[in-house]
Structure formats: C-alpha cells, structure tokens
Design a protein around this motif. Structure first.
Motif, PDB file in Angstrom:
ATOM      1  N   GLU A 199     -37.044-111.513 -19.679  1.00  0.00           N
ATOM      2  CA  GLU A 199     -36.573-110.766 -20.867  1.00  0.00           C
ATOM      3  C   GLU A 199     -37.745-111.263 -21.822  1.00  0.00           C
ATOM      4  O   GLU A 199     -38.476-112.296 -21.741  1.00  0.00           O
ATOM      5  CB  GLU A 199     -35.286-111.592 -21.450  1.00  0.00           C
ATOM      6  CG  GLU A 199     -34.928-111.023 -22.956  1.00  0.00           C
ATOM      7  CD  GLU A 199     -33.481-111.762 -23.424  1.00  0.00           C
ATOM      8  OE1 GLU A 199     -32.727-112.041 -22.756  1.00  0.00           O
ATOM      9  OE2 GLU A 199     -33.468-111.620 -24.630  1.00  0.00           O
ATOM     10  N   PRO A 200     -38.187-110.129 -22.593  1.00  0.00           N
ATOM     11  CA  PRO A 200     -39.373-110.428 -23.422  1.00  0.00           C
ATOM     12  C   PRO A 200     -38.794-111.204 -24.581  1.00  0.00           C
ATOM     13  O   PRO A 200     -37.933-111.407 -25.030  1.00  0.00           O
ATOM     14  CB  PRO A 200     -39.536-108.652 -24.169  1.00  0.00           C
ATOM     15  CG  PRO A 200     -38.282-108.282 -23.776  1.00  0.00           C
ATOM     16  CD  PRO A 200     -37.574-108.745 -22.318  1.00  0.00           C
ATOM     17  N   GLU A 201     -40.136-111.824 -24.991  1.00  0.00           N
ATOM     18  CA  GLU A 201     -39.973-112.807 -26.107  1.00  0.00           C
ATOM     19  C   GLU A 201     -41.090-112.877 -26.869  1.00  0.00           C
ATOM     20  O   GLU A 201     -42.260-112.239 -26.935  1.00  0.00           O
ATOM     21  CB  GLU A 201     -39.881-114.230 -25.380  1.00  0.00           C
ATOM     22  CG  GLU A 201     -41.002-114.543 -24.629  1.00  0.00           C
ATOM     23  CD  GLU A 201     -40.974-115.977 -24.067  1.00  0.00           C
ATOM     24  OE1 GLU A 201     -39.601-116.527 -23.664  1.00  0.00           O
ATOM     25  OE2 GLU A 201     -41.798-116.760 -23.544  1.00  0.00           O
ATOM     26  N   VAL A 202     -40.877-113.724 -28.233  1.00  0.00           N
ATOM     27  CA  VAL A 202     -41.782-113.750 -29.344  1.00  0.00           C
ATOM     28  C   VAL A 202     -42.682-114.882 -29.101  1.00  0.00           C
ATOM     29  O   VAL A 202     -41.860-115.849 -28.776  1.00  0.00           O
ATOM     30  CB  VAL A 202     -41.091-113.693 -30.489  1.00  0.00           C
ATOM     31  CG1 VAL A 202     -42.036-113.899 -31.533  1.00  0.00           C
ATOM     32  CG2 VAL A 202     -40.361-112.284 -30.789  1.00  0.00           C
ATOM     33  N   ASN A 255     -42.097-103.620 -28.104  1.00  0.00           N
ATOM     34  CA  ASN A 255     -41.530-102.326 -28.580  1.00  0.00           C
ATOM     35  C   ASN A 255     -40.678-102.622 -29.975  1.00  0.00           C
ATOM     36  O   ASN A 255     -40.168-101.525 -30.407  1.00  0.00           O
ATOM     37  CB  ASN A 255     -40.666-101.533 -27.470  1.00  0.00           C
ATOM     38  CG  ASN A 255     -39.508-102.411 -27.412  1.00  0.00           C
ATOM     39  OD1 ASN A 255     -39.450-103.588 -27.496  1.00  0.00           O
ATOM     40  ND2 ASN A 255     -38.474-101.857 -26.787  1.00  0.00           N
ATOM     41  N   HIS A 256     -41.051-103.624 -30.622  1.00  0.00           N
ATOM     42  CA  HIS A 256     -40.275-103.721 -31.991  1.00  0.00           C
ATOM     43  C   HIS A 256     -41.035-103.456 -33.158  1.00  0.00           C
ATOM     44  O   HIS A 256     -42.405-103.175 -32.733  1.00  0.00           O
ATOM     45  CB  HIS A 256     -40.016-105.456 -32.113  1.00  0.00           C
ATOM     46  CG  HIS A 256     -38.707-105.872 -31.381  1.00  0.00           C
ATOM     47  ND1 HIS A 256     -38.339-107.075 -31.423  1.00  0.00           N
ATOM     48  CD2 HIS A 256     -38.006-105.188 -30.544  1.00  0.00           C
ATOM     49  CE1 HIS A 256     -37.258-107.257 -30.544  1.00  0.00           C
ATOM     50  NE2 HIS A 256     -36.921-106.013 -30.024  1.00  0.00           N
ATOM     51  N   LEU A 257     -40.576-102.790 -33.914  1.00  0.00           N
ATOM     52  CA  LEU A 257     -41.202-102.167 -35.175  1.00  0.00           C
ATOM     53  C   LEU A 257     -41.371-103.002 -36.441  1.00  0.00           C
ATOM     54  O   LEU A 257     -42.224-102.896 -37.327  1.00  0.00           O
ATOM     55  CB  LEU A 257     -40.533-100.971 -35.456  1.00  0.00           C
ATOM     56  CG  LEU A 257     -40.537 -99.924 -34.181  1.00  0.00           C
ATOM     57  CD1 LEU A 257     -39.699 -98.702 -34.779  1.00  0.00           C
ATOM     58  CD2 LEU A 257     -42.086 -99.631 -33.809  1.00  0.00           C
ATOM     59  N   TYR A 258     -40.406-104.165 -36.607  1.00  0.00           N
ATOM     60  CA  TYR A 258     -40.301-104.964 -37.937  1.00  0.00           C
ATOM     61  C   TYR A 258     -40.711-106.326 -37.432  1.00  0.00           C
ATOM     62  O   TYR A 258     -40.219-106.971 -36.321  1.00  0.00           O
ATOM     63  CB  TYR A 258     -38.986-104.885 -38.179  1.00  0.00           C
ATOM     64  CG  TYR A 258     -38.457-103.373 -38.645  1.00  0.00           C
ATOM     65  CD1 TYR A 258     -37.800-102.555 -37.707  1.00  0.00           C
ATOM     66  CD2 TYR A 258     -38.560-103.092 -40.047  1.00  0.00           C
ATOM     67  CE1 TYR A 258     -37.615-101.156 -38.251  1.00  0.00           C
ATOM     68  CE2 TYR A 258     -38.187-101.674 -40.591  1.00  0.00           C
ATOM     69  CZ  TYR A 258     -37.788-100.935 -39.563  1.00  0.00           C
ATOM     70  OH  TYR A 258     -37.251 -99.749 -40.083  1.00  0.00           O
ATOM     71  N   ALA A 281     -40.696-113.559 -36.264  1.00  0.00           N
ATOM     72  CA  ALA A 281     -39.698-112.656 -35.747  1.00  0.00           C
ATOM     73  C   ALA A 281     -39.747-111.424 -35.661  1.00  0.00           C
ATOM     74  O   ALA A 281     -40.791-110.992 -36.476  1.00  0.00           O
ATOM     75  CB  ALA A 281     -38.153-113.123 -36.493  1.00  0.00           C
ATOM     76  N   SER A 282     -39.172-110.697 -34.845  1.00  0.00           N
ATOM     77  CA  SER A 282     -39.360-109.370 -34.747  1.00  0.00           C
ATOM     78  C   SER A 282     -37.904-108.586 -34.541  1.00  0.00           C
ATOM     79  O   SER A 282     -37.157-109.370 -33.907  1.00  0.00           O
ATOM     80  CB  SER A 282     -40.383-108.736 -33.586  1.00  0.00           C
ATOM     81  OG  SER A 282     -39.977-108.984 -32.242  1.00  0.00           O
ATOM     82  N   HIS A 287     -35.487-111.506 -33.152  1.00  0.00           N
ATOM     83  CA  HIS A 287     -35.872-112.250 -31.940  1.00  0.00           C
ATOM     84  C   HIS A 287     -36.789-113.283 -32.398  1.00  0.00           C
ATOM     85  O   HIS A 287     -37.971-112.844 -33.007  1.00  0.00           O
ATOM     86  CB  HIS A 287     -36.220-111.510 -31.103  1.00  0.00           C
ATOM     87  CG  HIS A 287     -35.114-110.519 -30.398  1.00  0.00           C
ATOM     88  ND1 HIS A 287     -34.595-110.828 -29.177  1.00  0.00           N
ATOM     89  CD2 HIS A 287     -34.890-109.437 -30.814  1.00  0.00           C
ATOM     90  CE1 HIS A 287     -33.671-109.797 -28.990  1.00  0.00           C
ATOM     91  NE2 HIS A 287     -33.798-109.032 -29.837  1.00  0.00           N
ATOM     92  N   PHE A 288     -36.732-114.664 -32.545  1.00  0.00           N
ATOM     93  CA  PHE A 288     -37.767-115.529 -33.170  1.00  0.00           C
ATOM     94  C   PHE A 288     -38.452-116.276 -32.079  1.00  0.00           C
ATOM     95  O   PHE A 288     -38.004-116.484 -30.778  1.00  0.00           O
ATOM     96  CB  PHE A 288     -36.743-116.892 -33.846  1.00  0.00           C
ATOM     97  CG  PHE A 288     -36.254-116.261 -35.137  1.00  0.00           C
ATOM     98  CD1 PHE A 288     -34.937-115.760 -35.060  1.00  0.00           C
ATOM     99  CD2 PHE A 288     -36.728-116.758 -36.250  1.00  0.00           C
ATOM    100  CE1 PHE A 288     -34.267-115.483 -36.289  1.00  0.00           C
ATOM    101  CE2 PHE A 288     -36.188-116.367 -37.420  1.00  0.00           C
ATOM    102  CZ  PHE A 288     -34.908-115.910 -37.595  1.00  0.00           C
ATOM    103  N   GLY A 289     -39.574-116.497 -32.366  1.00  0.00           N
ATOM    104  CA  GLY A 289     -40.573-117.376 -31.674  1.00  0.00           C
ATOM    105  C   GLY A 289     -40.062-118.612 -31.617  1.00  0.00           C
ATOM    106  O   GLY A 289     -39.235-119.100 -32.343  1.00  0.00           O
ATOM    107  N   ASN A 290     -40.874-119.779 -30.992  1.00  0.00           N
ATOM    108  CA  ASN A 290     -40.435-121.317 -31.144  1.00  0.00           C
ATOM    109  C   ASN A 290     -41.135-121.921 -31.959  1.00  0.00           C
ATOM    110  O   ASN A 290     -40.898-123.127 -32.280  1.00  0.00           O
ATOM    111  CB  ASN A 290     -40.822-121.656 -29.502  1.00  0.00           C
ATOM    112  CG  ASN A 290     -39.873-121.451 -28.621  1.00  0.00           C
ATOM    113  OD1 ASN A 290     -38.639-121.130 -29.021  1.00  0.00           O
ATOM    114  ND2 ASN A 290     -40.115-121.416 -27.430  1.00  0.00           N
TER     115      ASN A 290
END
Lengths: 111, 114
Positions: free
Chosen positions: B1-4, B28-31, B93-94, B104-107
């Motif tokens: 699964e894609p991740e930040v 493919n996120h925009l925000y 996040a994105s 979706h947050f990074g660590n």
C-alpha cells in the motif's frame, strides 16, 4: 479554535473488558474521523463518519456520530493488548482542508 | 500500500538555525498538510497546500515557516530560525480530496531544538 475534548484522557483496563471513549465539541462538524497512533508513528485512520447518528462497526470497534454532529464515541468490545495506543478523534468542516484533532485518549490494555 | 514518507526521522538543531523537513506524499494525492505534535500534547494543524499554493494555515504557521513543493514528488517544511518551542514531532499528510477525505500520515520527524 474548534475544540474537541476527549475523555477519558487515560484508560487502563484488563484484557477482555469493554470500554467507551468520548469525543465532544460545541462545534458542528461535517465529518468526524478516528485515528489510532502508535509510539513513533503517525496517526492511522480507523473510520470516518459523516451523517448525524451514523454508526459504523470495525470488528470489535463501534463508532457513532452524534445526531447533532458535535460529538462521537468509540466503543471497544473485549479489548485486547493489541488495542493499546493513542486514540484521536478529528473533526472536519465542509469546504475546509484541515482537521481539528481532539486531545487524545491513551488506552492501555493489560494482558 | 502506498505510504507517506518523511525524512529525517530525527533532526537536532541549534536555536536560530534553519531546518528543512522533507516529505514524499502519496503519488496521486493532491492535498498536502503539515501537522505538529508537541510532546504530550494534541496534534495541531499547521498548513495545507493544494495546486502549488497554501490553501489554509493556522496561527502557528507564522513568517518563520514556509512550505514548498519543489518538484513533482517532494513537499518540504522550512523553519527559518528555530526556537526552543519549535521542538515537536512534525507530521506530513496527504489526501486525495478535501473535506471528509482521510489523511494519510507519515511517521513524522522529531525535531529537537537545543
């Protein structure tokens, strides 16, 4: 500032017990999201509720959005040690890009 | 699964120094967003970014802060002259959409200002 208060702030229970975490505000939100955060990691989304009175179940977790869309609850049935973590509610406003996070509930489930 | 993904995981800097925190959002996120979490406190919104410009920012995001998307993949947060009170976890996040879309947050990057 859109304040989201969570209660309790800390909760320590035995494995197998049930618990409920509350998220309350005086503001109306278009959506309410629940996240879980492990130490050293970012929050991970559990669920999004958008309709007043909506109930969503995720295995042993039940989420409810208040009728007036100002509050929400998270109920965990038969808690397990793997449920240990920081639970965060976050409210979204229509047309806005940001989320307002709650104060968090730190749950510890003792084996 | 894609991740930040966020780098570095931990940054120590002296007061007054500039720091740049880096993030690679989901492709493919925009925000895109930056949040911070001071130890023991709640997650606080800093800024949101869409279509190569800031769409919203909080009171925390003053003139010392800036964001940039220098290329098609990276999203950076710069603090021009760090203060002790900037010490916190910074989360990128994105999301694919605004409003009710999940973040979706990074660590995170733990920033320590000494």
């Amino acid at each position: 500032t859109q304040l989201l208060e969570q209660s309790p702030q800390f909760l320590s229970i035995q494995e197998g017990e049930n618990l409920t975490v509350y998220c309350n505000s005086s503001s109306v939100f278009s959506s309410l999201q629940w996240y879980r955060q492990e130490p050293g990691e970012g929050p991970v989304l559990l669920v999004t509720v958008v309709t007043g009175g909506e109930v969503k179940k995720l295995k042993r977790l039940t989420f409810q959005f208040g009728d007036a869309r100002k509050d929400s609850s998270l109920h965990i049935t038969a808690a397990q040690p793997g449920d240990t973590g920081l639970y965060l509610c976050a409210g979204g406003k229509a047309g806005a890009n940001n989320l307002f996070f709650g104060t968090g509930t730190r749950l510890t489930v003792i084996p | 699964e894609p991740e930040v993904t966020q780098t570095p995981s931990h940054q120590v800097t002296q007061m007054g120094q500039e720091v740049i925190l880096r993030c690679v959002p989901i492709s493919n996120h925009l925000y895109f967003y930056w949040y911070r979490q001071i130890l023991g406190q709640k997650v606080e919104f800093l800024v949101s970014f869409y279509n190569n410009e800031i769409s919203e920012k909080s009171e925390i995001f003053d003139d010392q802060f800036s964001v940039e998307r220098p290329d098609g993949s990276n999203f950076t947060l710069k603090i021009r002259s760090t203060k002790l009170e900037d010490s916190a976890m910074y989360f990128c996040a994105s999301s694919g959409d605004r409003g009710n879309s999940p973040l979706h947050f990074g660590n995170g990057t733990r920033l320590t200002v000494t």
